[in-house]
Design a protein around this motif. Structure first.
Motif, mmCIF file in Angstrom:
data_model
loop_
_atom_site.group_PDB
_atom_site.id
_atom_site.type_symbol
_atom_site.label_atom_id
_atom_site.label_comp_id
_atom_site.label_asym_id
_atom_site.label_seq_id
_atom_site.Cartn_x
_atom_site.Cartn_y
_atom_site.Cartn_z
ATOM 1 N N GLU A 54 0.822 -1.208 0.000
ATOM 2 C CA GLU A 54 0.000 0.000 0.000
ATOM 3 C C GLU A 54 0.860 1.263 0.000
ATOM 4 O OE1 GLU A 54 -3.188 -0.256 2.850
ATOM 5 O OE2 GLU A 54 -3.652 1.865 2.566
ATOM 6 N N VAL A 55 1.842 1.301 0.899
ATOM 7 C CA VAL A 55 2.711 2.475 1.008
ATOM 8 C C VAL A 55 3.510 2.667 -0.282
ATOM 9 C CG1 VAL A 55 4.682 3.499 2.236
ATOM 10 C CG2 VAL A 55 2.857 2.393 3.524
ATOM 11 N N ASP A 56 4.026 1.584 -0.823
ATOM 12 C CA ASP A 56 4.787 1.641 -2.067
ATOM 13 C C ASP A 56 3.958 2.245 -3.203
ATOM 14 O OD1 ASP A 56 7.436 1.033 -2.078
ATOM 15 O OD2 ASP A 56 7.216 -1.068 -2.658
ATOM 16 N N VAL A 59 10.736 6.317 0.995
ATOM 17 C CA VAL A 59 9.905 6.422 2.189
ATOM 18 C C VAL A 59 10.804 6.200 3.403
ATOM 19 C CG1 VAL A 59 7.869 5.558 3.408
ATOM 20 C CG2 VAL A 59 7.909 5.536 0.920
ATOM 21 N N LYS A 60 10.832 7.190 4.279
ATOM 22 C CA LYS A 60 11.760 7.172 5.415
ATOM 23 C C LYS A 60 11.178 6.506 6.655
ATOM 24 C CE LYS A 60 15.527 9.441 4.297
ATOM 25 N NZ LYS A 60 16.782 8.698 4.323
ATOM 26 N N GLU A 61 9.877 6.723 6.855
ATOM 27 C CA GLU A 61 9.287 6.252 8.093
ATOM 28 C C GLU A 61 7.786 6.030 7.925
ATOM 29 O OE1 GLU A 61 10.568 8.346 11.854
ATOM 30 O OE2 GLU A 61 8.413 8.580 12.032
ATOM 31 N N VAL A 62 7.301 4.953 8.523
ATOM 32 C CA VAL A 62 5.868 4.672 8.513
ATOM 33 C C VAL A 62 5.405 4.516 9.955
ATOM 34 C CG1 VAL A 62 4.087 2.978 7.866
ATOM 35 C CG2 VAL A 62 5.861 3.576 6.231
ATOM 36 N N THR A 63 4.313 5.201 10.293
ATOM 37 C CA THR A 63 3.737 5.055 11.624
ATOM 38 C C THR A 63 2.414 4.308 11.512
ATOM 39 O OG1 THR A 63 4.710 7.172 12.252
ATOM 40 C CG2 THR A 63 3.031 6.288 13.719
ATOM 41 N N CYS A 109 10.925 -4.948 4.115
ATOM 42 C CA CYS A 109 11.222 -3.715 3.373
ATOM 43 C C CYS A 109 12.359 -3.947 2.382
ATOM 44 C CB CYS A 109 11.611 -2.582 4.316
ATOM 45 S SG CYS A 109 10.210 -1.828 5.119
ATOM 46 N N LEU A 110 13.355 -4.640 2.849
ATOM 47 C CA LEU A 110 14.541 -4.893 2.031
ATOM 48 C C LEU A 110 14.222 -5.784 0.832
ATOM 49 C CD1 LEU A 110 17.244 -3.658 2.848
ATOM 50 C CD2 LEU A 110 17.943 -5.885 3.696
ATOM 51 N N HIS A 111 13.364 -6.769 1.038
ATOM 52 C CA HIS A 111 13.101 -7.759 -0.002
ATOM 53 C C HIS A 111 11.853 -7.509 -0.837
ATOM 54 C CE1 HIS A 111 15.950 -9.856 2.593
ATOM 55 N NE2 HIS A 111 16.309 -10.479 1.500
ATOM 56 N N ARG A 112 10.901 -6.787 -0.290
ATOM 57 C CA ARG A 112 9.624 -6.647 -0.973
ATOM 58 C C ARG A 112 9.304 -5.236 -1.439
ATOM 59 N NH1 ARG A 112 5.859 -10.951 -0.805
ATOM 60 N NH2 ARG A 112 7.117 -12.784 -0.503
ATOM 61 N N SER A 113 10.204 -4.305 -1.194
ATOM 62 C CA SER A 113 9.866 -2.934 -1.518
ATOM 63 C C SER A 113 10.925 -2.263 -2.370
ATOM 64 C CB SER A 113 9.667 -2.140 -0.228
ATOM 65 O OG SER A 113 9.562 -0.778 -0.535
ATOM 66 N N LYS A 114 10.476 -1.300 -3.197
ATOM 67 C CA LYS A 114 11.396 -0.542 -4.019
ATOM 68 C C LYS A 114 11.796 0.753 -3.333
ATOM 69 C CE LYS A 114 8.454 -1.227 -7.388
ATOM 70 N NZ LYS A 114 7.607 -0.827 -8.503
ATOM 71 N N LEU A 115 10.831 1.362 -2.659
ATOM 72 C CA LEU A 115 11.043 2.720 -2.129
ATOM 73 C C LEU A 115 11.219 2.758 -0.614
ATOM 74 C CD1 LEU A 115 8.204 4.327 -4.260
ATOM 75 C CD2 LEU A 115 10.638 4.521 -4.710
ATOM 76 N N MET A 116 11.231 1.586 0.014
ATOM 77 C CA MET A 116 11.233 1.562 1.480
ATOM 78 C C MET A 116 12.420 0.801 2.067
ATOM 79 S SD MET A 116 7.198 0.735 1.799
ATOM 80 C CE MET A 116 7.136 0.679 3.584
ATOM 81 N N LYS A 117 13.522 0.775 1.340
ATOM 82 C CA LYS A 117 14.669 -0.029 1.785
ATOM 83 C C LYS A 117 15.218 0.375 3.167
ATOM 84 C CE LYS A 117 15.656 -2.162 -2.397
ATOM 85 N NZ LYS A 117 14.700 -3.283 -2.493
ATOM 86 N N ASN A 118 15.163 1.679 3.444
ATOM 87 C CA ASN A 118 15.657 2.147 4.754
ATOM 88 C C ASN A 118 14.549 2.715 5.620
ATOM 89 O OD1 ASN A 118 18.552 1.708 4.370
ATOM 90 N ND2 ASN A 118 18.327 3.249 2.765
#
Ligand SMILES: [Zn+2]
Length: 132
Positions: free
Chosen positions: A13-15, A26-30, A52-61
């Motif tokens: 959803e966030v991605d 994306v830096k942080e999700v609450t 985040c590392l394996h399933r996301s493009k924009l949320m690695k950190n």
């Protein structure tokens, strides 16, 4: 594992929100997690980094913050709200069983901090402040 599925859904959803809004990162999700949602916040945090590392493009950190919401029930007979975890389904005021849950089951994305493509500064998008 229940929590891993939830984490994957949130990331998806966030991605997609981030992609639509030309977000670079994306830096942080609450998240808001209800007390009786069945989700254990520490399990969420445990699988968050990996997911985040394996399933996301924009949320690695991306950091995860969890806000726990108290569960509240409402009694139809005496029209008062009470603490669900302490008293269960029976109203502590009048003993009625005609009660229902008002809050406590949610897993909401409350807040997202992102970096846009054009600018490098972090923008915060939030409806209300509940900083701890
Ligand atoms: Zn009552």
């Amino acid at each position: 594992m229940h929590e891993l599925g939830i984490v994957f859904n949130i990331i998806k959803e966030v991605d997609s929100i981030a992609e639509q809004n030309k977000v670079k990162e994306v830096k942080e999700v609450t998240l808001e997690i209800g007390e009786v949602s069945g989700v254990i916040p520490t399990y969420l945090t445990d699988c968050w980094k990996w997911a985040c590392l394996h399933r996301s493009k924009l949320m690695k950190n991306c950091e995860l913050k969890v806000i726990e919401l108290k569960a509240k029930s409402f009694c139809e007979d005496c029209e008062t709200a009470y603490d669900t975890v302490k008293h269960g389904r029976k109203c502590p005021n009048c003993g009625s069983a005609k009660t229902y849950l008002i809050t406590g089951k949610e897993t909401n994305i409350k807040d997202i901090k992102v970096v846009y493509e054009e600018e490098e500064n972090v923008n915060e998008k939030s409806e209300s402040k509940t900083d701890k």
